[in-house]
Design a protein around this motif. Sequence first.
Motif, PDB file in Angstrom:
ATOM      1  N   UNK A 112       0.787  -1.214   0.207  1.00 54.57           N
ATOM      2  CA  UNK A 112      -0.112  -0.045   0.101  1.00 54.57           C
ATOM      3  C   UNK A 112       0.997   1.113  -0.046  1.00 54.57           C
ATOM      4  N   UNK A 113       1.910   1.109   0.726  1.00 52.44           N
ATOM      5  CA  UNK A 113       2.959   2.473   0.846  1.00 52.44           C
ATOM      6  C   UNK A 113       3.538   2.614  -0.523  1.00 52.44           C
ATOM      7  N   UNK A 114       3.981   1.518  -1.094  1.00 56.24           N
ATOM      8  CA  UNK A 114       4.635   1.894  -2.603  1.00 56.24           C
ATOM      9  C   UNK A 114       3.568   2.140  -3.517  1.00 56.24           C
ATOM     10  N   UNK A 115       2.211   1.832  -3.531  1.00 61.55           N
ATOM     11  CA  UNK A 115       1.350   2.308  -4.641  1.00 61.55           C
ATOM     12  C   UNK A 115       1.032   3.762  -4.280  1.00 61.55           C
ATOM     13  N   UNK A 116       0.925   4.094  -2.840  1.00 63.18           N
ATOM     14  CA  UNK A 116       0.747   5.562  -2.563  1.00 63.18           C
ATOM     15  C   UNK A 116       1.833   6.416  -2.916  1.00 63.18           C
ATOM     16  N   UNK A 117       3.215   5.912  -3.106  1.00 62.70           N
ATOM     17  CA  UNK A 117       4.142   6.728  -3.488  1.00 62.70           C
ATOM     18  C   UNK A 117       4.771   6.409  -4.891  1.00 62.70           C
ATOM     19  N   UNK A 118       3.948   5.664  -5.327  1.00 60.30           N
ATOM     20  CA  UNK A 118       4.092   5.474  -7.114  1.00 60.30           C
ATOM     21  C   UNK A 118       5.634   4.723  -7.206  1.00 60.30           C
ATOM     22  N   UNK A 119       5.805   3.753  -6.438  1.00 63.24           N
ATOM     23  CA  UNK A 119       7.089   3.047  -6.554  1.00 63.24           C
ATOM     24  C   UNK A 119       6.488   1.689  -6.958  1.00 63.24           C
ATOM     25  N   UNK A 120       6.348   1.318  -8.152  1.00 65.39           N
ATOM     26  CA  UNK A 120       5.927   0.283  -8.663  1.00 65.39           C
ATOM     27  C   UNK A 120       6.622  -1.046  -8.603  1.00 65.39           C
ATOM     28  N   UNK A 121       7.944  -0.846  -8.767  1.00 69.14           N
ATOM     29  CA  UNK A 121       8.791  -1.888  -8.474  1.00 69.14           C
ATOM     30  C   UNK A 121       8.795  -2.607  -7.238  1.00 69.14           C
ATOM     31  N   UNK A 122       8.575  -1.798  -6.119  1.00 67.51           N
ATOM     32  CA  UNK A 122       8.571  -2.283  -4.710  1.00 67.51           C
ATOM     33  C   UNK A 122       6.979  -2.741  -4.646  1.00 67.51           C
ATOM     34  N   UNK A 123       6.353  -2.171  -5.173  1.00 70.28           N
ATOM     35  CA  UNK A 123       4.869  -2.596  -5.018  1.00 70.28           C
ATOM     36  C   UNK A 123       4.465  -4.021  -5.664  1.00 70.28           C
ATOM     37  N   UNK A 124       5.101  -4.251  -6.924  1.00 71.15           N
ATOM     38  CA  UNK A 124       5.079  -5.682  -7.223  1.00 71.15           C
ATOM     39  C   UNK A 124       5.515  -6.616  -6.467  1.00 71.15           C
ATOM     40  N   UNK A 125       6.943  -6.407  -5.985  1.00 71.91           N
ATOM     41  CA  UNK A 125       7.618  -7.383  -4.863  1.00 71.91           C
ATOM     42  C   UNK A 125       6.646  -7.560  -3.779  1.00 71.91           C
ATOM     43  N   UNK A 126       6.086  -6.852  -3.208  1.00 74.49           N
ATOM     44  CA  UNK A 126       5.273  -6.600  -2.038  1.00 74.49           C
ATOM     45  C   UNK A 126       3.900  -7.564  -2.342  1.00 74.49           C
ATOM     46  N   UNK A 127       3.279  -7.117  -3.359  1.00 75.49           N
ATOM     47  CA  UNK A 127       2.170  -7.639  -3.807  1.00 75.49           C
ATOM     48  C   UNK A 127       2.266  -9.384  -4.274  1.00 75.49           C
ATOM     49  N   UNK A 128       3.541  -9.632  -4.640  1.00 81.83           N
ATOM     50  CA  UNK A 128       3.799 -10.992  -4.952  1.00 81.83           C
ATOM     51  C   UNK A 128       3.968 -11.870  -3.673  1.00 81.83           C
ATOM     52  N   UNK A 129       4.396 -10.904  -2.673  1.00 82.36           N
ATOM     53  CA  UNK A 129       4.716 -11.865  -1.400  1.00 82.36           C
ATOM     54  C   UNK A 129       3.501 -11.873  -0.813  1.00 82.36           C
ATOM     55  N   UNK A 130       2.393 -11.334  -1.008  1.00 83.50           N
ATOM     56  CA  UNK A 130       1.144 -11.752  -0.262  1.00 83.50           C
ATOM     57  C   UNK A 130       0.321 -12.284  -1.423  1.00 83.50           C
ATOM     58  N   UNK A 131       0.623 -12.767  -2.344  1.00 82.63           N
ATOM     59  CA  UNK A 131      -0.134 -13.504  -3.235  1.00 82.63           C
ATOM     60  C   UNK A 131      -1.091 -13.023  -3.912  1.00 82.63           C
ATOM     61  N   UNK A 132      -0.909 -11.563  -4.316  1.00 83.67           N
ATOM     62  CA  UNK A 132      -2.250 -10.910  -4.899  1.00 83.67           C
ATOM     63  C   UNK A 132      -1.501 -10.964  -6.423  1.00 83.67           C
ATOM     64  N   UNK A 133      -1.955 -12.126  -7.116  1.00 85.16           N
ATOM     65  CA  UNK A 133      -1.001 -12.191  -8.471  1.00 85.16           C
ATOM     66  C   UNK A 133      -1.701 -11.423  -9.468  1.00 85.16           C
ATOM     67  N   UNK A 134      -3.063 -11.120  -9.381  1.00 85.39           N
ATOM     68  CA  UNK A 134      -3.709 -10.466 -10.319  1.00 85.39           C
ATOM     69  C   UNK A 134      -3.229  -8.881 -10.341  1.00 85.39           C
ATOM     70  N   UNK A 135      -2.658  -8.377  -9.089  1.00 87.10           N
ATOM     71  CA  UNK A 135      -2.322  -7.056  -8.994  1.00 87.10           C
ATOM     72  C   UNK A 135      -0.867  -7.011  -9.605  1.00 87.10           C
ATOM     73  N   UNK A 136       0.064  -8.021  -9.326  1.00 90.35           N
ATOM     74  CA  UNK A 136       1.412  -8.108  -9.925  1.00 90.35           C
ATOM     75  C   UNK A 136       1.311  -7.978 -11.386  1.00 90.35           C
ATOM     76  N   UNK A 137       0.273  -8.581 -12.130  1.00 88.60           N
ATOM     77  CA  UNK A 137       0.306  -8.749 -13.541  1.00 88.60           C
ATOM     78  C   UNK A 137      -0.259  -7.370 -14.007  1.00 88.60           C
ATOM     79  N   UNK A 138      -1.234  -6.729 -13.191  1.00 86.60           N
ATOM     80  CA  UNK A 138      -1.655  -5.367 -13.668  1.00 86.60           C
ATOM     81  C   UNK A 138      -0.475  -4.426 -13.692  1.00 86.60           C
ATOM     82  N   UNK A 139       0.366  -4.561 -12.652  1.00 87.76           N
ATOM     83  CA  UNK A 139       1.449  -3.648 -12.346  1.00 87.76           C
ATOM     84  C   UNK A 139       2.449  -3.810 -13.581  1.00 87.76           C
ATOM     85  N   UNK A 140       2.747  -5.108 -13.902  1.00 89.10           N
ATOM     86  CA  UNK A 140       3.315  -5.425 -15.084  1.00 89.10           C
ATOM     87  C   UNK A 140       2.863  -4.448 -16.425  1.00 89.10           C
TER      88      UNK A 140
END
Length: 777
Positions: A622-650
């Motif tokens: 959530x912090x990474x998305x709020x601060x527009x850091x997509x690389x960190x957001x991708x790593x964090x979403x992958x760690x909590x199993x939110x695969x659809x959001x990882x794909x969307x970030x890609x």
Amino acid sequence: MRLKISLLKEPKHQELVSCVGWTTAEELYSCSDDHQIVKWNLLTSETSQIVKLPDDIYPIDLHWFPKSLGIKKQTQAESFVLTSSDGKFHLISKLGRVEKSVEAHCGAVLAGRWNYEGTALVTVGEDGQIKIWSKTGMLRSTLAQQGTPVYSVAWGPDSEKVLYTAGKQLIIKPLQPNAKVLQWKAHDGIILKVDWNSVNDLILSAGEDCKYKVWDSYGRPLYNSQPHEHPITSVAWAPDGELFAVGSFHTLRLCDKTGWSYALEKPNTGSIFNIAWSIDGTQIAGACGNGHVVFAHVVEQRWEWKNFQVTLTKRRTMQVRNVLNDAVDLLEFRDRVIKASLNYAHLVVSTSLQCYVFSTKNWNTPLIFDLKEGTVSLILQAERHFLLVDGGGIYLYSYEGRFISSPKFPGMRTDILNAQTVSLSNDTIAIKDKADEKVIFLFEASTGKPLGDGKLLSHKNEILEIALDQKGLTNDRKIAFIDKNRDLYITSVKRFGKEEQIIKLGTMVHTLAWSDTCNILCGLQDTRFTVWYYPNTVYVDRDILPKTLFERDASEFSKNPHIVSFVGNQVTIRRADGSLVHISISPYPAILHEYVSSSKWEDAVRLCRFVKEQTMWACLAAMAVANRDMTTAEIAYAAIGEIDKVQYINSIKELPSKESKMAHILMLSGNIQEAEMILLQAGLVYQAIQININLYNWERALELAVKYKTHVDTVLAYRQKFLETFGKQETNKRYLQYAEGLQIDWEKVRAKIEMEITKERERSSSSQSGKNIGLRH
């Protein structure tokens, strides 16, 4: 906390003392069945007889005319109402001259009370009547009439309602005719005394069943004492609503507003028939059955912050103990201490004339400045400054003693403000409106002017408690509040033009607090203690909010616990019996907040990998998305199993223009309108239409296409494809109107889309290759 009792060896009155009342913090008047009115001066310890009443007048109750708030000239009351056994009430001046005697009731007038503005007087009597009088003693109305004597009466906080006793019942009657009357059985014996506090809106009652009780203004029981040996003959709230005193035979008790007892004293007084608090709330006077007037000072109050403990040992002395090295400092004051607050490495103490500011690094040289008005009723601290509330106004000072600002708003009554209705942060002051309890006033701390465009924060229900977060940028400042339904909401304090969303965070929340070191919120929620490690998640990605919470069972805190403080990772909770419980929460979320605020994303990821907790990864996402850091957001979403959001970030990363990326990040946060606005401002009309098509916002997609006269056929093509997929017929009138006689050619549509994408790529590459090219063209 305890009471320090002082009682003369010989009583000054020959008969029982029926009532007492303070004019200033050092001067008291007492009335007795020996027909004397005596003035007590506590500074000189002298007493003098003011007046000897006629032998047929036995005084029963006394109440001073309220002093005009905020007017420096009249710092003390000038006249009082005295009710007596002969059915009259008497308006008597400070010098003892009886200005007026009014025939009021058949039988004794058992109580008389001025309202808070001094515009009306209520009297009750043995004849069961409740009467309202003007301040000159003219009868306005008989509010109610009943068959039993009314022993006690109190005004509601807004002076619009009156609370009175009727045998074992309590009755709240509004002054407006035909308004709903509230009545409930409160005691098993006759009720002798009531009091209603204007700050906390709570009611006290005491009766012949030997119990005292605390109620809210809806008649719901909050506290029910154990039966005492003797009937409770008096109760009284302290002016700030934090404490109350209870009097009985040879008994004086000091209690917290929630009901539990701080101290029990057994002075030789007989029954205490009447209790009065001094204006500054530091001492009590009691009217005693054996002719004495008992005085009691509130001492041994305690304040704690980290490793420091401050205790008020005497009226003018404080002891500071550092528990790390057992160092003890004594702080001496010229006048008696009225209020104090210890937080953010500073101790702020207000006496009757001055304010002292101590730093925890140096207890020897405080900063001292004079107060504008005498009695401070509230001190609030933030990291950079502190707030003082007194009878005259609200004042903000820096810790160097420099006056910063004094916010004002229409209908401001400072005497009813408390820590639940005022909140302070480094840049904002929030105050709940008493006139309209659904409204919060927001002020800039530095100027005292309304924040932003001056719009008030308005909610659909009455608000009970407010709290501002303490850290971060001014633009991100959030306020959390609990409403009448016990729902917890959060919203931004910056309110420019557009209506900010007020989002619900939790239900059945009884008490809340923000951490002083980072924006972590904790609250007691029904049977659970809940910590919102990153409350801002509701604005970024509401789906993962449950994953950012920490919850534990709160049954160990018993009923009605209250959060006292949240310092660092330590939460202090006071249980209903008065005992303190300390809870430590994980220190890692605070470290994560620190890393993110200084943009140390790699360190943040490393910390989450070390801790291996889902809550940490969810907060980081959530912090990474709020601060527009997509690389960190991708790593964090992958760690909590939110695969659809990882794909969307890609897919966002592959978008050609900066505006498109920004718009899709906003869409990930659910801010569709903002995303659309960014695209339209950048001239990317097709992309704005496409996001509406993807979200099946068909009405909006067509509206944009028609407005900008482009891609109407694209919208119609996608709409047709959508309907064919579900085997439906078109029913929308607007779509039928534009589709009439139009043959859709998918080849053309695809070509137009390709052209738009190419145009966007060229645009972004040209803007990257240098702004000068754009200027040349």
